[in-house]
Design a protein around this motif. Sequence first.
Motif, PDB file in Angstrom:
ATOM      1  N   LEU B 162     -19.763  48.330  35.815  1.00 29.88           N
ATOM      2  CA  LEU B 162     -18.967  49.220  36.666  1.00 29.88           C
ATOM      3  C   LEU B 162     -18.271  48.456  37.788  1.00 29.88           C
ATOM      4  N   SER B 163     -18.909  47.388  38.284  1.00 30.15           N
ATOM      5  CA  SER B 163     -18.226  46.535  39.263  1.00 30.15           C
ATOM      6  C   SER B 163     -17.000  45.884  38.626  1.00 30.15           C
ATOM      7  N   ALA B 164     -17.132  45.491  37.354  1.00 30.77           N
ATOM      8  CA  ALA B 164     -16.009  44.850  36.654  1.00 30.77           C
ATOM      9  C   ALA B 164     -14.833  45.810  36.485  1.00 30.77           C
ATOM     10  N   VAL B 165     -15.120  47.104  36.375  1.00 26.84           N
ATOM     11  CA  VAL B 165     -14.042  48.101  36.258  1.00 26.84           C
ATOM     12  C   VAL B 165     -13.291  48.235  37.589  1.00 26.84           C
ATOM     13  N   SER B 166     -14.039  48.341  38.691  1.00 23.41           N
ATOM     14  CA  SER B 166     -13.419  48.535  40.005  1.00 23.41           C
ATOM     15  C   SER B 166     -12.759  47.278  40.547  1.00 23.41           C
ATOM     16  N   ALA B 167     -13.373  46.121  40.288  1.00 23.80           N
ATOM     17  CA  ALA B 167     -12.987  44.880  40.973  1.00 23.80           C
ATOM     18  C   ALA B 167     -11.496  44.545  40.906  1.00 23.80           C
ATOM     19  N   PRO B 168     -10.850  44.625  39.719  1.00 25.85           N
ATOM     20  CA  PRO B 168      -9.425  44.258  39.688  1.00 25.85           C
ATOM     21  C   PRO B 168      -8.559  45.182  40.541  1.00 25.85           C
ATOM     22  N   LEU B 169      -8.996  46.423  40.725  1.00 27.43           N
ATOM     23  CA  LEU B 169      -8.222  47.374  41.523  1.00 27.43           C
ATOM     24  C   LEU B 169      -8.385  47.069  43.014  1.00 27.43           C
ATOM     25  N   TYR B 170      -9.598  46.732  43.422  1.00 24.62           N
ATOM     26  CA  TYR B 170      -9.823  46.313  44.809  1.00 24.62           C
ATOM     27  C   TYR B 170      -9.131  44.980  45.095  1.00 24.62           C
ATOM     28  N   TYR B 171      -9.097  44.093  44.124  1.00 27.67           N
ATOM     29  CA  TYR B 171      -8.405  42.805  44.312  1.00 27.67           C
ATOM     30  C   TYR B 171      -6.920  43.049  44.584  1.00 27.67           C
ATOM     31  N   ARG B 172      -6.338  44.003  43.882  1.00 25.79           N
ATOM     32  CA  ARG B 172      -4.936  44.344  44.134  1.00 25.79           C
ATOM     33  C   ARG B 172      -4.769  44.955  45.521  1.00 25.79           C
ATOM     34  N   LEU B 173      -5.694  45.831  45.909  1.00 31.20           N
ATOM     35  CA  LEU B 173      -5.611  46.480  47.230  1.00 31.20           C
ATOM     36  C   LEU B 173      -5.706  45.472  48.367  1.00 31.20           C
TER      37      LEU B 173
END
Lengths: 211, 211
Positions: B162-173
């Motif tokens: 689940l961290s892997a799902v969120s991480a790319p979106l937070y990296y963009r933010l």
Amino acid sequence: MQHDIAWPGSVRPGGRTARVREAVLQVTGDLLAERGLAGLDLTEVAATAGVGKTTVYRRWRTPAGLVADLLIDMAEQSLPRTDTGALLDDLTANARLVAKTLTDPRQGNLFRAVIAAATVDADTANALHAFYDTRLDEWAPCVHDAVARGEAPAGTDARAVLSAVSAPLYYRLLASGDPIDREAADRAARAATVATMAGTFVDAAYADQRS
Amino acid sequence: MQHDIAWPGSVRPGGRTARVREAVLQVTGDLLAERGLAGLDLTEVAATAGVGKTTVYRRWRTPAGLVADLLIDMAEQSLPRTDTGALLDDLTANARLVAKTLTDPRQGNLFRAVIAAATVDADTANALHAFYDTRLDEWAPCVHDAVARGEAPAGTDARAVLSAVSAPLYYRLLASGDPIDREAADRAARAATVATMAGTFVDAAYADQRS
């Protein structure tokens, strides 16, 4: 802190202007890592760096101006890509480098401070994005080479692959607080490699064009 | 802003204390989203929420105290996991929810502000980590169910998936500034699913035990 900017044989090129910039950015990084953007004062930076206050105000103008120039300097100084001849090993080297940077006491604090500053200041955000542009471009040949070797499908988006390697480590730094260790780095590289090989990062425009 | 806290038929349970908390946290979220942690003042929060200043100071004490309680409230109110019966679809729902939250003007600013505050305040960082603990736990059954269905290998670390799902979106933010759109969300879910199926997120301790 190194302020011996006139040391003979310095690896930095340039004359007085370059030496002034080096001293000022060194102090800027130290203060940011210690106290964050709120603790960055141009008068103190000038005094600690042994540089005239007028010079610092004229050239950098604001704390955000200092941070932007520090990010330009960090991008210029960053290490070149690794070239092992295999995608997984290249991405593992990249992930371990990111993990090392984020867990280094000074560098980790510096990144946290700059990312926090970017949430409230548009100029800092632009400088931060430009820093990642440079880093992601620098490592893009790892993906292009993998495509050329047939390890990754044609049309793979290098920026997406390299973002996927870094992202779980930044998520740990900024969101979940989970440890940024060797296992986390290697797992981030493996996950990005597996997804790359499966075609997950093939650019949508490229895929449309071929279908 | 909704301050009509005595509205009949409110979905929030509780008496006066609960209504005071709801009003105070609503204003806290508004101010954080508008101005960040630096713009959060307890006296202003009390006045805007229509609550006694002494109550706010006694119960929350500091701006960081308000942020910590807001994060507890956000965790309590967050939507339950999606259950589609397939890992890719569950993770896609999760990724789209994260993307929707981070691109919502108020919520996106709120997350940026809280993450920035966590970089300089240990209590806020602890509250932020607890928030992600709750969110990651809430969605963990998606991964457990996938293991039970044979879609994912035994020993898969749900938190890592689940961290892997969120991480790319937070990296963009927070880092690259790349857009957080439907394509980014769906790609994050696909990459995490592919890596999960390949066994990338099998817990190291579990793997050692079986070898």
